[in-house]
Design an enzyme around this catalytic site. Sequence first.
Site, PDB file in Angstrom:
ATOM      1  N   HIS A 111       0.850  -1.195   0.000  1.00  0.00           N
ATOM      2  CA  HIS A 111       0.000   0.000   0.000  1.00  0.00           C
ATOM      3  C   HIS A 111       0.881   1.238   0.000  1.00  0.00           C
ATOM      4  CE1 HIS A 111       1.072  -0.515   4.243  1.00  0.00           C
ATOM      5  NE2 HIS A 111       0.839   0.780   4.398  1.00  0.00           N
ATOM      6  N   ASP A 164       0.642   5.136   1.838  1.00  0.00           N
ATOM      7  CA  ASP A 164      -0.145   5.603   2.974  1.00  0.00           C
ATOM      8  C   ASP A 164      -1.257   6.575   2.594  1.00  0.00           C
ATOM      9  OD1 ASP A 164       1.110   3.963   4.787  1.00  0.00           O
ATOM     10  OD2 ASP A 164       2.686   5.427   5.253  1.00  0.00           O
ATOM     11  N   HIS A 184       4.725   0.131   0.161  1.00  0.00           N
ATOM     12  CA  HIS A 184       5.425  -0.626   1.196  1.00  0.00           C
ATOM     13  C   HIS A 184       4.503  -1.651   1.830  1.00  0.00           C
ATOM     14  CE1 HIS A 184       3.603   2.833   3.272  1.00  0.00           C
ATOM     15  NE2 HIS A 184       3.481   2.031   4.324  1.00  0.00           N
ATOM     16  N   ARG A 212       4.589   6.287  14.598  1.00  0.00           N
ATOM     17  CA  ARG A 212       4.684   6.897  13.264  1.00  0.00           C
ATOM     18  C   ARG A 212       4.147   8.314  13.237  1.00  0.00           C
ATOM     19  NH1 ARG A 212      -0.021   6.008   9.880  1.00  0.00           N
ATOM     20  NH2 ARG A 212       1.108   5.475   8.000  1.00  0.00           N
TER      21      ARG A 212
HETATM   22  C1  OGA Z   1       3.014   2.414   8.170  1.00  0.00           C
HETATM   23  C2  OGA Z   1       3.235   1.015   7.830  1.00  0.00           C
HETATM   24  C3  OGA Z   1       5.120  -0.357   8.204  1.00  0.00           C
HETATM   25  C4  OGA Z   1       5.800  -1.056   9.324  1.00  0.00           C
HETATM   26  O1  OGA Z   1       3.385   2.803   9.290  1.00  0.00           O
HETATM   27  O2  OGA Z   1       2.479   3.139   7.340  1.00  0.00           O
HETATM   28  O3  OGA Z   1       2.751   0.545   6.838  1.00  0.00           O
HETATM   29  O4  OGA Z   1       6.963  -1.429   9.124  1.00  0.00           O
HETATM   30  N1  OGA Z   1       4.050   0.372   8.651  1.00  0.00           N
HETATM   31  O5  OGA Z   1       5.186  -1.239  10.386  1.00  0.00           O
HETATM   32 MN    MN Z   2       1.803   2.165   5.663  1.00  0.00          MN
END
Ligand code: OGA
Ligand code: MN
Length: 283
Positions: free
Chosen positions: A109, A111, A258, A274
């Site tokens: 995906h 974000d 990612h 995050r």
């Molecule tokens: C995000 C996600 C990736 C992770 O925080 O957007 O997809 O490594 N996380 O946890």
């Molecule tokens: Mn993500």
Amino acid sequence: MQNGSIEIKAEATGFGAEVGGVDLAGEISEEVFAELQAAVIRHKVLVFRDQHLDDESHFAFAQRFGPLEGHINRSTRHGELPKLQVFGNVGDDGKPTGVHPEKGTLVWHTDKSYVATPSLFTILRSPSVAREGGHTLFADMTRAYEALTPGKVEQLEGLRAVHDWKRSREKSDERAATADEIAAAPPVDHPVIRTHPETEARAIYIGNHASHILDWELGAGEALLAELEAHATQEQFIYRHRWRDNDVLMWDNRCTMHCVTDYDAAIERRVVHRAVVQGEVPF
Ligand code: OGA
Ligand code: MN
């Protein structure tokens, strides 16, 4: 640490780079900050090792790149800093719960592509990293675009994909979207080929939040999106981040996808914090 001169070690593939010589919790001059901005645009994914951010300094660093955005999923909002999100599988007793905190992260995906102004940069730190699995994989969507045949590019020209939070949750087998979430994030559409506003490079813009192609029959649109995802996630377009303690990871959502590789949520403790910088309308 003195934030005088940073060192950038690019991956041999040209996708992703490790940045040394900078303490993200310390003073960062305008000059060094400009270098970081240029680096994330150029390399798309940046890794900073041996960082010691707390939530406040993480927030402060991220905010220099622009206003931060909260998340539609209220359950992951940080108590005092609601624009930070925290998710993991560690219970109040400190033990792994066995439950993946966000199954939507296990599938490819980009974000927040399910809103009109999807995320620009995401800056992640993981106070608790998995030892087996839990790697974060990135796909270089500019390279993937450049490897399309001219015929495919012609087919994709002008197409728009519908991105839908509700549908995305269903596809990743997550808890269903709530009525509030659906009201806050109705389906939106974005170009399948997106132009990066800084570099003008074109990139494929899809991922799990993309549900189908606007004005196409549902199944045909789903099939096209699946075909593009399979193309874009071939080994030659991937950068794999294997987490170490005290890593900070930052990426440009406009030209990457990612996902997290699976890990045993009953054994491993994996927690991420995050911060996400607001983006603009894709074109
Ligand atoms: C995000 C996600 C990736 C992770 O925080 O957007 O997809 O490594 N996380 O946890
Ligand atoms: Mn993500």
